[in-house]
Design a protein around this motif. Sequence first.
Motif, mmCIF file in Angstrom:
data_model
loop_
_atom_site.group_PDB
_atom_site.id
_atom_site.type_symbol
_atom_site.label_atom_id
_atom_site.label_comp_id
_atom_site.label_asym_id
_atom_site.label_seq_id
_atom_site.Cartn_x
_atom_site.Cartn_y
_atom_site.Cartn_z
ATOM 1 N N ILE A 192 0.843 -1.203 0.000
ATOM 2 C CA ILE A 192 0.000 0.000 0.000
ATOM 3 C C ILE A 192 0.872 1.244 0.000
ATOM 4 N N ALA A 193 1.948 1.233 0.798
ATOM 5 C CA ALA A 193 2.859 2.375 0.851
ATOM 6 C C ALA A 193 3.541 2.614 -0.487
ATOM 7 N N GLU A 194 3.775 1.527 -1.239
ATOM 8 C CA GLU A 194 4.391 1.657 -2.565
ATOM 9 C C GLU A 194 3.411 2.170 -3.620
ATOM 10 N N GLY A 195 2.145 2.264 -3.284
ATOM 11 C CA GLY A 195 1.144 2.739 -4.232
ATOM 12 C C GLY A 195 0.558 1.661 -5.109
ATOM 13 N N ARG A 196 0.724 0.392 -4.725
ATOM 14 C CA ARG A 196 0.291 -0.697 -5.604
ATOM 15 C C ARG A 196 -1.225 -0.775 -5.771
ATOM 16 N N ILE A 197 -1.995 -0.245 -4.816
ATOM 17 C CA ILE A 197 -3.452 -0.223 -5.003
ATOM 18 C C ILE A 197 -3.963 1.199 -5.177
ATOM 19 N N GLY A 198 -3.049 2.150 -5.314
ATOM 20 C CA GLY A 198 -3.455 3.532 -5.548
ATOM 21 C C GLY A 198 -4.007 4.196 -4.293
ATOM 22 N N ARG A 199 -4.964 5.082 -4.497
ATOM 23 C CA ARG A 199 -5.569 5.818 -3.385
ATOM 24 C C ARG A 199 -6.548 4.920 -2.632
ATOM 25 N N VAL A 200 -6.368 4.840 -1.321
ATOM 26 C CA VAL A 200 -7.274 4.033 -0.503
ATOM 27 C C VAL A 200 -8.653 4.670 -0.498
ATOM 28 N N GLN A 201 -9.668 3.875 -0.900
ATOM 29 C CA GLN A 201 -11.032 4.387 -0.988
ATOM 30 C C GLN A 201 -11.967 3.791 0.054
ATOM 31 N N GLN A 202 -11.685 2.561 0.497
ATOM 32 C CA GLN A 202 -12.554 1.908 1.467
ATOM 33 C C GLN A 202 -11.769 0.816 2.186
ATOM 34 N N VAL A 203 -12.083 0.636 3.481
ATOM 35 C CA VAL A 203 -11.456 -0.405 4.283
ATOM 36 C C VAL A 203 -12.551 -1.192 4.997
ATOM 37 N N ARG A 204 -12.410 -2.508 5.008
ATOM 38 C CA ARG A 204 -13.314 -3.378 5.767
ATOM 39 C C ARG A 204 -12.450 -4.233 6.690
ATOM 40 N N ALA A 205 -12.690 -4.135 7.989
ATOM 41 C CA ALA A 205 -11.894 -4.866 8.969
ATOM 42 C C ALA A 205 -12.813 -5.530 9.979
ATOM 43 N N SER A 206 -12.526 -6.763 10.306
ATOM 44 C CA SER A 206 -13.347 -7.479 11.280
ATOM 45 C C SER A 206 -12.489 -8.468 12.049
ATOM 46 N N TYR A 207 -12.912 -8.731 13.284
ATOM 47 C CA TYR A 207 -12.295 -9.770 14.096
ATOM 48 C C TYR A 207 -13.444 -10.566 14.701
ATOM 49 N N ARG A 208 -13.567 -11.804 14.251
ATOM 50 C CA ARG A 208 -14.715 -12.630 14.639
ATOM 51 C C ARG A 208 -14.239 -13.926 15.285
ATOM 52 N N GLN A 209 -14.791 -14.204 16.469
ATOM 53 C CA GLN A 209 -14.541 -15.438 17.199
ATOM 54 C C GLN A 209 -15.882 -15.992 17.680
ATOM 55 N N ASP A 210 -15.876 -17.230 18.194
ATOM 56 C CA ASP A 210 -17.144 -17.810 18.649
ATOM 57 C C ASP A 210 -17.064 -18.451 20.032
ATOM 58 N N TRP A 211 -16.032 -18.138 20.803
ATOM 59 C CA TRP A 211 -15.803 -18.880 22.039
ATOM 60 C C TRP A 211 -16.789 -18.534 23.156
ATOM 61 N N LEU A 212 -17.640 -17.535 22.937
ATOM 62 C CA LEU A 212 -18.646 -17.188 23.945
ATOM 63 C C LEU A 212 -20.064 -17.560 23.534
ATOM 64 N N VAL A 213 -20.221 -18.232 22.420
ATOM 65 C CA VAL A 213 -21.565 -18.584 21.958
ATOM 66 C C VAL A 213 -22.320 -19.403 23.000
ATOM 67 N N ASP A 214 -21.633 -20.304 23.677
ATOM 68 C CA ASP A 214 -22.255 -21.129 24.713
ATOM 69 C C ASP A 214 -22.530 -20.276 25.948
ATOM 70 N N PRO A 215 -23.796 -20.095 26.349
ATOM 71 C CA PRO A 215 -24.096 -19.272 27.527
ATOM 72 C C PRO A 215 -23.589 -19.877 28.837
ATOM 73 N N ALA A 216 -23.160 -21.140 28.802
ATOM 74 C CA ALA A 216 -22.608 -21.774 29.992
ATOM 75 C C ALA A 216 -21.122 -21.476 30.173
ATOM 76 N N MET A 217 -20.492 -20.798 29.216
ATOM 77 C CA MET A 217 -19.092 -20.419 29.393
ATOM 78 C C MET A 217 -18.972 -19.522 30.625
ATOM 79 N N PRO A 218 -18.068 -19.830 31.562
ATOM 80 C CA PRO A 218 -18.015 -19.080 32.821
ATOM 81 C C PRO A 218 -17.594 -17.619 32.644
ATOM 82 N N LEU A 219 -17.837 -16.865 33.706
ATOM 83 C CA LEU A 219 -17.579 -15.424 33.730
ATOM 84 C C LEU A 219 -16.110 -15.166 34.038
#
Length: 385
Positions: A141-168
């Motif tokens: 990106i710093a070298e300009g290989r994708i040109g001008r940044v127009q949009q960014v999508r970032a996410s961090y997704r995990q599932d270790w709390l899906v179970d409501p029995a997981m302790p506090l």
Amino acid sequence: MVGYGFMGAAHSQAWRTAPRVFDLPADVEMSVLVGRNADAVADAAAKWGWAESATDWREVIARDDIDLVDIVTPGGSHAEIAIAALEAGKHVLCEKPLANAVDEAETMTDAADRASARGIRAMVGFTYRRVPAVTLMRDLIAEGRIGRVQQVRASYRQDWLVDPAMPLGWRLQKEHAGSGALGDIGAHAIDLAQFVTGLDVTAVSGVLETIVGERPLLGSGSGLSGTAAEGMGEVTVDDLAIFTGRLSSGALASFEATRFATGRKNALAIEVSGDLGALGFDFEDLNVLHYYDRTAPNATQGFTRIVVTEAEHPYVAAWWPAGHMLGYEHGFSHQVKDLVEAIAEGADPHPTFAEGLHVQRVLAAVEESSAHDSRWVRVGAPAAD
């Protein structure tokens, strides 16, 4: 090193390994591991390769034979330990997020600035910057290989709390963690977006949600898992954060941080779209970077899958032959390499505490926005009444 949980294991592996893989400009001695439980910390020290263990971090920081303090405790204790270490003339590596609140992070950054003037260095552990594919993404990106940044999508997704029995566990308690998915993993998504683009998040609009409001009390725990005790306790942090960010260039970014993404184990993903191309990365396929070149002929346009294991790629030459994959733990070794080299060179290592403070201000702005019907909040602006 102060703390010996999940991050303690990862950092210990890095301190053991980095000096044996990279030609570091200084010797590293793993002197003391500090924790509250004398027997447990002694066992951890023996297992991970520390010369001794202790239960009082203040006494350890005062020792003349300690040059650097690595903090891997819950966020509620970061400020006290880091400031004391810096004032005692010790270099500091502090896990992310820098603190649990902006005022704590500001105090830590002031202490780091004063220490820097005396040649003492401080660094915050946003380790995913050191994944070779992510560093390569930043470089392209710093070298300009994708040109001008127009949009960014970032996410961090995990599932270790899906179970409501997981302790506090402590990550679900605001007094220890500061915030939930937002601060724990959303901080990584924010830092990654800013790191690879070179742009700051300047304003946000978001919403936080707690999906399971009460959980069994924790009996015993290890890493992200645990066993329940009798009784229930209130979850005082968010389970899910979704927000939009305005970048310093004017471009928009979207962010998601959740520990309820069923089936997603450690999916830190980012895609940056520019007027000349795009780049994409997902930590669940961490040796691969996807690159789209919009300047190529139409007949051959498409995302190219780059396997980031060549000697020309960041950090890789010290490891294995091409095609021999790296893993989660390698980013921590790269972090040690960069920190020790910066100390030897008399330079402030990145990310600095100031960079960690900016992420903390973004987190606070998201919380402020969610508390006021998702209105736009400028990063660093005073909280509304």
